[in-house]
Structure formats: structure tokens, C-alpha cells
Design a protein around this motif. Structure first.
Motif, PDB file in Angstrom:
ATOM      1  N   ALA A 107       0.844  -1.194   0.000  1.00  0.00           N
ATOM      2  CA  ALA A 107       0.000   0.000   0.000  1.00  0.00           C
ATOM      3  C   ALA A 107       0.877   1.240   0.000  1.00  0.00           C
ATOM      4  O   ALA A 107       1.768   1.374   0.832  1.00  0.00           O
ATOM      5  CB  ALA A 107      -0.902  -0.010   1.227  1.00  0.00           C
ATOM      6  N   ALA A 108       0.625   2.133  -0.941  1.00  0.00           N
ATOM      7  CA  ALA A 108       1.441   3.340  -1.024  1.00  0.00           C
ATOM      8  C   ALA A 108       0.564   4.570  -1.238  1.00  0.00           C
ATOM      9  O   ALA A 108      -0.500   4.492  -1.843  1.00  0.00           O
ATOM     10  CB  ALA A 108       2.453   3.212  -2.152  1.00  0.00           C
ATOM     11  N   MET A 109       1.059   5.689  -0.694  1.00  0.00           N
ATOM     12  CA  MET A 109       0.309   6.943  -0.773  1.00  0.00           C
ATOM     13  C   MET A 109       1.190   8.028  -1.382  1.00  0.00           C
ATOM     14  O   MET A 109       2.345   8.179  -0.997  1.00  0.00           O
ATOM     15  CB  MET A 109      -0.125   7.335   0.634  1.00  0.00           C
ATOM     16  N   ALA A 110       0.633   8.750  -2.353  1.00  0.00           N
ATOM     17  CA  ALA A 110       1.392   9.797  -3.042  1.00  0.00           C
ATOM     18  C   ALA A 110       0.939  11.183  -2.596  1.00  0.00           C
ATOM     19  O   ALA A 110      -0.225  11.399  -2.270  1.00  0.00           O
ATOM     20  CB  ALA A 110       1.198   9.663  -4.544  1.00  0.00           C
ATOM     21  N   LEU A 111       1.901  12.102  -2.571  1.00  0.00           N
ATOM     22  CA  LEU A 111       1.628  13.503  -2.232  1.00  0.00           C
ATOM     23  C   LEU A 111       2.132  14.395  -3.360  1.00  0.00           C
ATOM     24  O   LEU A 111       3.267  14.240  -3.822  1.00  0.00           O
ATOM     25  CB  LEU A 111       2.369  13.909  -0.941  1.00  0.00           C
ATOM     26  N   THR A 125       2.398   4.157   9.442  1.00  0.00           N
ATOM     27  CA  THR A 125       2.521   2.718   9.716  1.00  0.00           C
ATOM     28  C   THR A 125       1.493   1.893   8.926  1.00  0.00           C
ATOM     29  O   THR A 125       1.597   0.672   8.880  1.00  0.00           O
ATOM     30  CB  THR A 125       2.344   2.441  11.218  1.00  0.00           C
ATOM     31  N   GLU A 126       0.533   2.554   8.345  1.00  0.00           N
ATOM     32  CA  GLU A 126      -0.447   1.847   7.503  1.00  0.00           C
ATOM     33  C   GLU A 126       0.097   1.630   6.096  1.00  0.00           C
ATOM     34  O   GLU A 126      -0.559   1.004   5.262  1.00  0.00           O
ATOM     35  CB  GLU A 126      -1.752   2.664   7.398  1.00  0.00           C
ATOM     36  N   LEU A 127       1.271   2.213   5.830  1.00  0.00           N
ATOM     37  CA  LEU A 127       1.779   2.240   4.451  1.00  0.00           C
ATOM     38  C   LEU A 127       3.073   1.436   4.308  1.00  0.00           C
ATOM     39  O   LEU A 127       3.859   1.321   5.248  1.00  0.00           O
ATOM     40  CB  LEU A 127       2.060   3.683   4.029  1.00  0.00           C
ATOM     41  N   ASP A 128       3.295   0.934   3.096  1.00  0.00           N
ATOM     42  CA  ASP A 128       4.560   0.289   2.761  1.00  0.00           C
ATOM     43  C   ASP A 128       5.478   1.243   2.012  1.00  0.00           C
ATOM     44  O   ASP A 128       6.675   1.013   1.912  1.00  0.00           O
ATOM     45  CB  ASP A 128       4.297  -0.947   1.896  1.00  0.00           C
ATOM     46  N   MET A 129       4.895   2.322   1.472  1.00  0.00           N
ATOM     47  CA  MET A 129       5.695   3.286   0.722  1.00  0.00           C
ATOM     48  C   MET A 129       4.971   4.636   0.671  1.00  0.00           C
ATOM     49  O   MET A 129       3.738   4.689   0.632  1.00  0.00           O
ATOM     50  CB  MET A 129       5.939   2.759  -0.709  1.00  0.00           C
ATOM     51  N   VAL A 130       5.769   5.694   0.708  1.00  0.00           N
ATOM     52  CA  VAL A 130       5.249   7.041   0.469  1.00  0.00           C
ATOM     53  C   VAL A 130       5.872   7.524  -0.830  1.00  0.00           C
ATOM     54  O   VAL A 130       7.081   7.376  -1.033  1.00  0.00           O
ATOM     55  CB  VAL A 130       5.641   7.999   1.613  1.00  0.00           C
ATOM     56  N   VAL A 159       9.557   8.614   9.005  1.00  0.00           N
ATOM     57  CA  VAL A 159       9.601   7.177   8.731  1.00  0.00           C
ATOM     58  C   VAL A 159      10.523   6.493   9.736  1.00  0.00           C
ATOM     59  O   VAL A 159      10.197   5.433  10.284  1.00  0.00           O
ATOM     60  CB  VAL A 159      10.045   6.911   7.276  1.00  0.00           C
ATOM     61  N   LYS A 160      11.678   7.112   9.995  1.00  0.00           N
ATOM     62  CA  LYS A 160      12.630   6.548  10.969  1.00  0.00           C
ATOM     63  C   LYS A 160      11.952   6.347  12.319  1.00  0.00           C
ATOM     64  O   LYS A 160      12.114   5.325  12.973  1.00  0.00           O
ATOM     65  CB  LYS A 160      13.812   7.506  11.143  1.00  0.00           C
ATOM     66  N   ARG A 161      11.197   7.377  12.709  1.00  0.00           N
ATOM     67  CA  ARG A 161      10.530   7.314  14.020  1.00  0.00           C
ATOM     68  C   ARG A 161       9.542   6.165  14.119  1.00  0.00           C
ATOM     69  O   ARG A 161       9.255   5.681  15.209  1.00  0.00           O
ATOM     70  CB  ARG A 161       9.795   8.638  14.291  1.00  0.00           C
ATOM     71  N   THR A 162       8.970   5.706  13.020  1.00  0.00           N
ATOM     72  CA  THR A 162       8.018   4.582  13.084  1.00  0.00           C
ATOM     73  C   THR A 162       8.751   3.276  13.396  1.00  0.00           C
ATOM     74  O   THR A 162       8.133   2.323  13.840  1.00  0.00           O
ATOM     75  CB  THR A 162       7.263   4.371  11.743  1.00  0.00           C
ATOM     76  N   GLY A 163      10.062   3.234  13.091  1.00  0.00           N
ATOM     77  CA  GLY A 163      10.812   1.997  13.314  1.00  0.00           C
ATOM     78  C   GLY A 163      10.478   0.930  12.291  1.00  0.00           C
ATOM     79  O   GLY A 163      10.909  -0.214  12.409  1.00  0.00           O
ATOM     80  N   GLN A 164       9.697   1.285  11.282  1.00  0.00           N
ATOM     81  CA  GLN A 164       9.316   0.296  10.262  1.00  0.00           C
ATOM     82  C   GLN A 164      10.019   0.593   8.949  1.00  0.00           C
ATOM     83  O   GLN A 164      10.493   1.700   8.720  1.00  0.00           O
ATOM     84  CB  GLN A 164       7.793   0.340  10.062  1.00  0.00           C
ATOM     85  N   ILE A 166       9.610   1.549   5.686  1.00  0.00           N
ATOM     86  CA  ILE A 166       8.674   2.155   4.733  1.00  0.00           C
ATOM     87  C   ILE A 166       9.508   2.833   3.644  1.00  0.00           C
ATOM     88  O   ILE A 166      10.357   3.668   3.944  1.00  0.00           O
ATOM     89  CB  ILE A 166       7.767   3.183   5.449  1.00  0.00           C
ATOM     90  N   TRP A 167       9.285   2.420   2.404  1.00  0.00           N
ATOM     91  CA  TRP A 167      10.072   2.991   1.305  1.00  0.00           C
ATOM     92  C   TRP A 167       9.615   4.417   1.015  1.00  0.00           C
ATOM     93  O   TRP A 167       8.438   4.760   1.214  1.00  0.00           O
ATOM     94  CB  TRP A 167       9.899   2.166   0.039  1.00  0.00           C
TER      95      TRP A 167
END
Ligand code: DX5
Ligand code: ZN
Length: 218
Positions: A107-111, A125-130, A159-164, A166-167
Motif C-alpha cells: 500500500a502506497a500513498m502519493a503527495l 505505519t499503515e503504508l509500505d511506501m510514500v 519514517v525513521k521514528r516509526t521503526g518500520q 517504509i520505502w
């Protein structure tokens, strides 16, 4: 560091052959436009499904369409590896991201360039990529917008702060001239349309772009 050639700038009448010209690419970036979210129209699900029969490459679908909530899950169902919706278009981005993952897709979200990342910090955290657009979406061949770089750095921090894992993908104006700046600011997936498909040897360009990005120290 992954390179995703955008077929928007390829010969659209020879898609299967064009895809075969970039065997070194990690992903294939496919731009879907509906002439509503952006003032341009490209290709949709039937073409993606046909193309998937000609390649094993993971499909990185970028939906520049208004009705993302309805359409995005259909690309996931079709077996696309990653499906990106625009946050400016999605009515329920969290529900949509969860649905995409449930269907087996990333799941990825674009801005868009002027859309801030901060309001979405808690849903990363709901996303695999931004995907951060580094041009206004709609067309290939535009100039890279350096003004997105500070947002890219802030996104990498969040992203770093999530610890996950995420691309962070950048899209628009990526070339041998701009890729290092994007890599330095925190991107790890790079869409390149014109740079790859206008090169004499597209696959060599894919490798040259990756080499430049990889050489940047984080
Ligand atoms: C633009 C698309 C991009 C485009 C990139 O709206 O989302 O993927 O194809 O093309 P270049 O690399 O030429 O900017
Ligand atoms: Zn794109």
C-alpha cells in the motif's frame, strides 16, 4: 536503492517490447491518469493486466485518478505488487491502505509537491511506501522541483521514528543530474521516465542511476 522506469515515456504501442528493454529495473512504474485528477489520460487496468502476461517484473502502479477508493483495490486484485493512491484523491486513505494490504499488495500513498506530510505522520505505519512527487503530476519530462527536498528529509525522519521499513519513492524529473540530491534527502525508490526511455541504452541508464543513488551516504 531501487529504480522504477516509468513507461509513460516509452513507446506505448509497443509496451511489452519496451518493458523488455529494462531487465535491470527492480520495478515497473505504471502511470494511470483519468483526465480529472490530472489534465492528461493514459492507460488503465485492462492494459496493466495484458502487460503483466508479458513480464514478471513487479508492477508499481501510480494512480493519478479521482476515484482512487473504487479503483485501487482492483489493481491489487489483479496482482499488482504495489498500488499508490494520491492522498488528495482518496476519501478514506486508511481504509484504502488496509484494503490494499489485505488484497496482498503493498500500500502506497502519493503527495503532490505542495501537499505537506505532517498531517499524515500518524498513519505512516499503515503504508509500505510514500511517494513524493517532485513535479506536478500529469506529464513526463518536467523539471525536478528542488523545493520538495526539505519535505523529503522530514518524511525520512518521520519514517525513521516509526521503526518500520517504509520505502520513500520520488517521481518526476529524476536524472543523473538530480538523483543524488533525492537520495541524499532520503529517497530509496526512484521513478525515471524520460531519463531511461530517452537514453540510447535504457538498461545501462537504469544501472547508472542506481549507482549514483547508491554512492550517496545516508
Ligand atoms: C508524472 C508521472 C511520472 C512521469 C515521470 O505525472 O507520475 O511517473 O512519468 O517522468 P519523468 O521521469 O520524465 O519526469
Ligand atoms: Zn508516476
Amino acid at each position: 536503492m531501487q529504480i522504477a522506469p516509468s513507461i509513460l515515456n516509452a513507446d506505448l504501442a509497443n509496451l511489452a517490447a519496451e518493458v523488455a528493454r529494462v531487465p535491470s529495473a527492480e520495478l515497473l512504474h505504471f502511470d494511470v491518469m483519468d483526465n480529472h485528477f490530472v489534465p492528461n489520460m493514459t492507460l488503465g487496468l485492462p492494459v496493466v493486466e495484458s502487460l503483466m502476461k508479458h513480464t514478471d517484473k513487479p508492477m508499481d502502479i501510480h494512480l493519478m485518478i479521482e476515484d482512487a477508493d473504487t479503483w485501487a483495490p482492483q489493481y491489487a486484485e489483479a496482482g499488482c505488487y504495489s498500488v499508490t493512491f494520491h492522498v488528495e484523491a482518496a476519501k478514506a486513505p486508511i481504509r484504502l491502505a488496509r484494503e490494499l494490504r489485505k488484497l496482498g499488495s503493498r500500500a502506497a500513498m502519493a503527495l503532490k509537491p505542495a501537499t505537506p506530510i505532517e498531517p499524515y505522520a500518524d498513519m505512516l505505519t499503515e503504508l509500505d511506501m510514500v511517494l513524493l512527487m517532485t513535479v506536478e503530476p500529469g506529464f513526463g519530462g518536467q523539471k525536478f522541483l528542488d523545493l520538495v527536498l526539505p519535505k523529503l528529509r522530514r518524511t525520512r525522519e518521520l519514517v525513521k521514528r516509526t521503526g518500520q521499513e517504509i520505502w520513500i519513492e520520488v517521481d518526476g524529473g529524476i536524472s543523473l543530474e538530480t538523483i543524488e540530491r533525492a537520495a541524499d534527502a532520503g529517497a530509496d525508490v526512484f521513478v525515471a521516465g524520460t531519463a531511461v526511455y530517452r537514453a540510447d541504452n535504457p538498461d545501462e541508464m537504469v544501472n547508472a542511476l542506481r549507482a549514483k543513488a547508491t554512492a550517496v551516504q545516508h
